[in-house]
Scaffold this motif. Structure first.
Motif, PDB file in Angstrom:
ATOM      1  N   ASP A 108      35.280  37.463  25.863  1.00 52.15           N
ATOM      2  CA  ASP A 108      37.305  37.334  25.546  1.00 52.15           C
ATOM      3  C   ASP A 108      37.429  37.120  24.280  1.00 52.15           C
ATOM      4  OD1 ASP A 108      39.303  36.952  25.407  1.00 52.15           O
ATOM      5  OD2 ASP A 108      39.728  35.829  28.297  1.00 52.15           O
ATOM      6  N   TRP A 118      36.381  46.205  39.349  1.00 50.89           N
ATOM      7  CA  TRP A 118      36.457  46.365  37.673  1.00 50.89           C
ATOM      8  C   TRP A 118      37.885  47.559  36.983  1.00 50.89           C
ATOM      9  CZ3 TRP A 118      32.923  45.122  34.138  1.00 50.89           C
ATOM     10  CH2 TRP A 118      32.429  44.441  33.772  1.00 50.89           C
ATOM     11  N   ARG A 171      36.863  48.096  28.981  1.00 50.41           N
ATOM     12  CA  ARG A 171      36.145  47.411  29.926  1.00 50.41           C
ATOM     13  C   ARG A 171      34.780  48.179  29.520  1.00 50.41           C
ATOM     14  NH1 ARG A 171      38.362  50.150  35.479  1.00 50.41           N
ATOM     15  NH2 ARG A 171      39.385  52.615  33.890  1.00 50.41           N
ATOM     16  N   HIS A 204      42.231  42.680  24.861  1.00 50.65           N
ATOM     17  CA  HIS A 204      41.918  43.407  25.799  1.00 50.65           C
ATOM     18  C   HIS A 204      42.028  44.601  26.208  1.00 50.65           C
ATOM     19  CE1 HIS A 204      42.396  39.160  26.372  1.00 50.65           C
ATOM     20  NE2 HIS A 204      41.044  39.055  26.074  1.00 50.65           N
ATOM     21  N   ALA A 240      38.560  42.705  34.436  1.00 55.07           N
ATOM     22  CA  ALA A 240      38.090  43.506  34.002  1.00 55.07           C
ATOM     23  C   ALA A 240      39.037  43.382  32.572  1.00 55.07           C
ATOM     24  CB  ALA A 240      37.479  44.855  34.126  1.00 55.07           C
ATOM     25  N   TRP A 241      40.011  43.314  32.756  1.00 54.28           N
ATOM     26  CA  TRP A 241      40.843  44.353  30.906  1.00 54.28           C
ATOM     27  C   TRP A 241      41.773  44.020  31.241  1.00 54.28           C
ATOM     28  CZ3 TRP A 241      41.506  50.423  31.347  1.00 54.28           C
ATOM     29  CH2 TRP A 241      41.445  50.895  32.279  1.00 54.28           C
ATOM     30  N   TYR A 246      35.111  46.321  24.527  1.00 54.24           N
ATOM     31  CA  TYR A 246      34.183  45.696  25.341  1.00 54.24           C
ATOM     32  C   TYR A 246      34.833  44.608  26.384  1.00 54.24           C
ATOM     33  CZ  TYR A 246      30.146  47.939  23.380  1.00 54.24           C
ATOM     34  OH  TYR A 246      29.220  48.370  23.890  1.00 54.24           O
ATOM     35  N   SER A 247      33.999  44.925  27.864  1.00 54.58           N
ATOM     36  CA  SER A 247      35.745  44.010  28.898  1.00 54.58           C
ATOM     37  C   SER A 247      35.627  42.657  28.605  1.00 54.58           C
ATOM     38  CB  SER A 247      34.582  44.362  30.087  1.00 54.58           C
ATOM     39  OG  SER A 247      35.070  43.217  31.020  1.00 54.58           O
ATOM     40  N   ARG A 248      36.385  42.128  28.523  1.00 54.49           N
ATOM     41  CA  ARG A 248      36.788  41.013  28.826  1.00 54.49           C
ATOM     42  C   ARG A 248      35.161  39.498  29.642  1.00 54.49           C
ATOM     43  NH1 ARG A 248      42.586  40.588  31.047  1.00 54.49           N
ATOM     44  NH2 ARG A 248      42.324  39.209  29.893  1.00 54.49           N
TER      45      ARG A 248
END
Length: 264
Positions: A94, A58, A42, A39, A63-64, A88-90
């Motif tokens: 995820d 965010w 984001r 994670h 988000a992270w 990439y953001s969770r």
């Protein structure tokens, strides 16, 4: 199945690698530690916009994993180890949940609705799995296989951070060590951290490591019988550069000590 294309030319790769030892003839494989961060980022694919999530959200933990990217790179630098991050953001997907898990693509997180994750087709969910989830985990698997094939010892370290409050409940731990099968290395790290003055260290807190709740460690480390650590650091402690450096230095001291302590 014809998958709906998600990532465009302007979108970042889902896999980010940081290898301070990447000089001719020498790689991070010279270190036993392989760091991964599910994670760290984001980013959001351009095709998904902001998922209907407000800008302030965010910045939140939903988000992270706040602070973990900078701390992880400082730690990898100190130990001359490779770090594999997921960009990439969770909130997109995820990468520490199996595809199809109820929290793989969240519809709501800590009270915040994620409109862009509602009413997804099978094809749209599959694109996130195929273009983000699988490349990240395939890279981890390839690195581990290469190291074992070359006869290198491997300790897999999954780096995470956790919010000081969740669902209105305060969390007193400064860090937590998560463990399940083959926990020897992680428990050694837990004990060494607990011996540090002023630290409150959780054991399977604030989360427990299970085959259902997690994906990365059960699949890549426990599935291969590797020594591993899944570490959670409280986000307020690594939200700035000073805290990130403090924890990187602490872990850079303790991890080799723990590895030596179990007879590596």
């Amino acid at each position: 199945m014809n998958m709906t294309r998600l990532l465009g030319d302007g979108d970042p790769s889902p896999v980010v690698e940081f290898d301070p030892a990447a000089t001719p003839g020498r790689r991070g494989a010279d270190s036993p530690f392989l760091f991964v961060s599910d994670h760290a980022g984001r980013a959001v694919p351009g095709a998904l916009g902001d998922l209907g999530v407000a800008p302030d959200d965010w910045e939140r933990h939903i988000a992270w994993d706040i602070g973990v990217a900078a701390m992880g790179r400082m730690l990898a630098e100190r130990l001359g180890s490779r770090l594999i991050e997921q960009a990439y953001s969770r909130l997109v997907i995820d990468c520490n949940r199996a595809p199809g898990h109820p929290t793989s693509i969240v519809r709501e997180s800590d009270g915040t609705r994620v409109p862009g994750n509602h009413d997804l087709t099978v094809e749209h969910e599959g694109a996130r799995v195929e273009e983000i989830f699988h490349p990240y985990h395939n890279r981890i698997a390839a690195e581990l296989s290469a190291r074992r094939g070359a006869g290198h010892p491997v300790v897999m370290v999954a780096l995470h951070s956790f919010t000081p409050r969740m669902n209105g409940v305060s969390r007193p731990w400064h860090a937590g060590v998560l463990h399940n099968r083959n926990p020897g290395f992680g428990l050694r790290v837990r004990d060494l951290l607990a011996a540090e003055e002023g630290l409150v260290i959780g054991s399977n807190e604030p989360y427990a490591l299970t085959d259902i709740s997690d994906y990365t460690i059960p699949t890549h480390a426990e599935g291969r019988g590797l020594a591993y650590l899944e570490l959670e650091v409280r986000q307020d402690l690594i939200a700035n550069e000073g805290g990130q450096r403090e924890w990187a230095e602490r872990l850079a001291r303790i991890l080799p000590q723990a590895w030596e302590g179990i007879g590596a």
